[in-house]
Write a protein that holds these residues in place. Structure first.
Motif, PDB file in Angstrom:
ATOM      1  N   HIS A 123       0.881  -1.164   0.000  1.00  0.00           N
ATOM      2  CA  HIS A 123       0.000   0.000   0.000  1.00  0.00           C
ATOM      3  C   HIS A 123       0.919   1.214   0.000  1.00  0.00           C
ATOM      4  O   HIS A 123       1.523   1.572   1.025  1.00  0.00           O
ATOM      5  N   THR A 133      -5.420  -1.360   1.372  1.00  0.00           N
ATOM      6  CA  THR A 133      -5.141  -1.624   2.777  1.00  0.00           C
ATOM      7  C   THR A 133      -5.663  -3.011   3.140  1.00  0.00           C
ATOM      8  O   THR A 133      -6.470  -3.597   2.436  1.00  0.00           O
ATOM      9  N   ASP A 180       0.885   0.407 -10.652  1.00  0.00           N
ATOM     10  CA  ASP A 180      -0.110   0.946  -9.735  1.00  0.00           C
ATOM     11  C   ASP A 180      -1.479   0.368 -10.078  1.00  0.00           C
ATOM     12  O   ASP A 180      -1.982   0.556 -11.176  1.00  0.00           O
ATOM     13  N   ASP A 221     -10.713  -1.410   0.179  1.00  0.00           N
ATOM     14  CA  ASP A 221     -10.670  -0.079  -0.418  1.00  0.00           C
ATOM     15  C   ASP A 221     -11.201   0.899   0.622  1.00  0.00           C
ATOM     16  O   ASP A 221     -12.392   0.913   0.925  1.00  0.00           O
ATOM     17  N   VAL A 280      -6.756   3.421  -7.599  1.00  0.00           N
ATOM     18  CA  VAL A 280      -6.475   4.747  -7.054  1.00  0.00           C
ATOM     19  C   VAL A 280      -7.332   4.945  -5.812  1.00  0.00           C
ATOM     20  O   VAL A 280      -8.022   4.045  -5.364  1.00  0.00           O
ATOM     21  N   ASN A 281      -7.289   6.150  -5.268  1.00  0.00           N
ATOM     22  CA  ASN A 281      -8.164   6.544  -4.163  1.00  0.00           C
ATOM     23  C   ASN A 281      -7.940   5.701  -2.906  1.00  0.00           C
ATOM     24  O   ASN A 281      -8.861   5.159  -2.311  1.00  0.00           O
ATOM     25  N   ASP A 282      -6.674   5.580  -2.513  1.00  0.00           N
ATOM     26  CA  ASP A 282      -6.329   4.947  -1.246  1.00  0.00           C
ATOM     27  C   ASP A 282      -6.733   3.481  -1.197  1.00  0.00           C
ATOM     28  O   ASP A 282      -7.143   2.974  -0.176  1.00  0.00           O
ATOM     29  N   GLN A 283      -6.642   2.789  -2.307  1.00  0.00           N
ATOM     30  CA  GLN A 283      -6.943   1.364  -2.306  1.00  0.00           C
ATOM     31  C   GLN A 283      -5.741   0.581  -1.797  1.00  0.00           C
ATOM     32  O   GLN A 283      -4.605   1.043  -1.865  1.00  0.00           O
ATOM     33  N   THR A 334     -11.586   4.158   0.596  1.00  0.00           N
ATOM     34  CA  THR A 334     -12.488   5.206   0.121  1.00  0.00           C
ATOM     35  C   THR A 334     -13.921   4.704  -0.028  1.00  0.00           C
ATOM     36  O   THR A 334     -14.874   5.325   0.424  1.00  0.00           O
ATOM     37  N   SER A 360       1.547   5.227  -1.591  1.00  0.00           N
ATOM     38  CA  SER A 360       1.044   6.438  -2.263  1.00  0.00           C
ATOM     39  C   SER A 360      -0.414   6.274  -2.682  1.00  0.00           C
ATOM     40  O   SER A 360      -0.799   6.558  -3.819  1.00  0.00           O
ATOM     41  N   SER A 361      -1.224   5.767  -1.757  1.00  0.00           N
ATOM     42  CA  SER A 361      -2.673   5.588  -1.963  1.00  0.00           C
ATOM     43  C   SER A 361      -3.010   4.583  -3.053  1.00  0.00           C
ATOM     44  O   SER A 361      -4.107   4.615  -3.608  1.00  0.00           O
ATOM     45  N   ASN A 362      -2.081   3.704  -3.401  1.00  0.00           N
ATOM     46  CA  ASN A 362      -2.338   2.679  -4.400  1.00  0.00           C
ATOM     47  C   ASN A 362      -1.838   1.327  -3.904  1.00  0.00           C
ATOM     48  O   ASN A 362      -1.003   1.249  -2.999  1.00  0.00           O
TER      49      ASN A 362
END
Length: 521
Positions: free
Chosen positions: A345, A378, A370, A396, A373-376, A398, A347-349
């Motif tokens: 995980h 975790t 990558d 995800d 996007v959008n903090d996927q 977000t 840079s939010s990718n």
């Protein structure tokens, strides 16, 4: 069978005497009817008649009574009734009940019948079924008595031994079960977890496929057991984990020889490391461990079976706070087979790196590093679907959804090199806040995939399953009793699925087991 055909000479003599008497007298009834009635009266006066039942079912000679399916090493009892419908005492033999046949040793007489059985009376006996394996069992039962028609009445008994399945509490002493990680090897099942009350790394072992948990080990008692990750390599069990003695985090690994005798080695003693540790094995002597210091991803490799560790090979550098690793068997150099996959995980990718066993990174196809996007990315977990494809499950943040993606290493004939490519991420579950504590496992051929995870909205343990390598998914709730499902970990052995997880309500470690690929629990 006509019992009149088997009466002894006394009955025949009585009938003859009656016939002679009747012949010398004048009778209002036809002579034959009178003789038959007298014979029946003589039979009823002189002989017992045994009738056998199991519950409401009357047992015929040579019939079969079947026990309910019974978990191996457990027992089931059936009670049988002997009724005497005759007019004389039914005397039972010595022994009264005999068990024979193929699996006689798995059936036991636990309660013998009373003797004798008076006319219109009854008695019972109980037989216990004790299967020792998963298989079919059969035996014969013979009851000896003075019933002239069936002096040795014989019928069959049958049963089947099954595996345990369901949901059970493994450990409830103290606050236990966080950071659970499960591994399976044949009928041996291991769960590593934290005893939060005492700060211990605990490993539970079952030698009978989670039917019972007889062995409890504490390899490390020094503020240990965070972010546990496990592999079973041959006869050894390896657990990498974070320990925080004096609140100084560091990364360690414990090895259980045959899962019983435990030793500990430090992987990285740099203060602040060990978050989200993840271990993989190449099928030989190489191990890789991915972990974080909170802002950067690190990898450590051991090529000698676990004692010596090198850190951040090939100047590996990746910003990030969570990681999952997977390894496929293969050659020590080149990319045709073998290598490490590292999902981070970053840079939010969700970012994937791939190295061969010579620690050489492969080139990227532009943009394929990558995924999403959008903090996927975790709560990441990874498993090899084939020697060149790795599956990732993740949460995800977000959208608060559970997602899945697979990355494949392939040969590019235009550039004469191996490259990575990834599928478009698939949303598996979007009902509520779902996907935290995701854990992934798959069948040996990679076609059937299982993901266990936590439904934070409802406080439930859930399971997602795909039977076509991740193209389509089904979702079910496995446990909804209280707040359950955090720190889930899934493992498969053929069609048998195991999930270890934390019961928040009772601060306990639980396990769920399905025998049919997750259809029932």
């Amino acid at each position: 069978m006509d019992r009149m055909k088997h009466r002894p000479a006394a009955v025949a003599a009585a009938a003859l005497a009656t016939f002679m008497f009747a012949a010398s007298c004048v009778q209002p009834l036809p002579l034959l009817d009178y003789v038959e009635r007298k014979v029946e009266e003589a039979q009823a006066e002189l002989y017992p008649t045994a009738v056998f039942k199991q519950g409401a079912t009357t047992i015929s000679s040579g019939g079969t009574i079947t026990y309910p399916a019974t978990i191996r090493t457990q027992t089931a009892n059936l009670t049988f009734t002997i009724q005497n419908t005759g007019s004389a005492n039914l005397s039972l033999g010595a022994p009264a009940v005999q068990i024979g046949g193929t699996n006689a040793a798995n059936f036991t007489l636990t309660s013998a019948p009373a003797n004798p059985v008076t006319p219109s009376g009854s008695t019972t006996f109980t037989l216990r079924f004790a299967p020792s394996a998963v298989q079919a069992y059969s035996a014969t039962v013979t009851v000896n008595s003075n019933d002239p028609t069936y002096p040795a009445f014989t019928f069959n008994i049958a049963g089947s031994g099954t595996e345990w399945h369901g949901i059970a509490t493994v450990d409830s002493a103290n606050d236990v079960g966080k950071h659970a990680e499960i591994g399976v090897s044949g009928s041996s099942v291991f769960i590593a977890y934290q005893d939060t009350t005492n700060g211990d790394l605990v490993v539970q072992r079952s030698i009978n496929a989670a039917l019972g948990w007889s062995d409890r080990y504490t390899p490390d008692t020094d503020a240990a057991g965070y972010y546990n990750s496990m592999v079973i390599a041959g006869s050894n069990v390896f657990v990498c984990y974070q320990a925080m003695p004096s609140n100084y985090p560091r990364l360690k690994i414990a090895r259980g020889t045959d899962g019983t005798s435990w030793g500990i080695t430090n992987i990285d003693t740099t203060i602040g490391v060990g978050d989200h540790s993840s271990i993989a094995w190449d099928g030989s002597t190489r191990f890789i461990v991915g972990y974080s210091d909170g802002s950067s991803i690190h990898v450590a490799e051991s090529a000698d079976g676990w004692t010596g560790w090198s850190k951040d090979f090939s100047s590996f550098s990746r910003a990030g706070d969570e990681v999952a690793v997977a390894a496929s068997p293969g050659a020590t150099s080149g990319f045709g087979t073998g290598g490490y996959f590292i999902g981070s995980h970053s840079s939010s990718n969700l970012v994937v790196d791939n190295y061969n066993y010579n620690n050489e990174p492969i080139p990227w196809i532009a943009g394929n590093g990558d995924i999403g996007v959008n903090d996927q990315g975790t709560n990441i977990d990874a498993v090899m679907g084939s020697t060149s494809t790795v599956y990732f499950a993740y949460h995800d943040v977000t959208s608060a959804n559970l997602k899945f993606v697979k990355t494949t290493r392939s040969y590019n004939s235009f550039s004469y090199s191996y490259v990575l490519s990834s599928t478009t991420p698939v949303t598996i579950d979007s009902t509520g806040d779902v996907g935290k504590y995701a854990s992934i496992a798959c069948s040996a051929d990679g076609t059937t995939i299982y993901i266990s995870y936590y439904d934070a909205t409802n406080g439930n343990l859930k399971l997602a399953k795909s039977t076509n390598s991740g193209s389509t998914w089904s979702v079910q709730t496995v446990d909804s009793t209280g707040n359950v499902g955090q720190y889930s970990s899934v493992a498969v052995n053929g069609s048998v699925v195991y999930i270890a997880y934390y019961d928040v309500t009772n601060t306990a470690l639980k396990v769920a087991k399905s025998l049919d690929g997750g259809a029932t629990w």
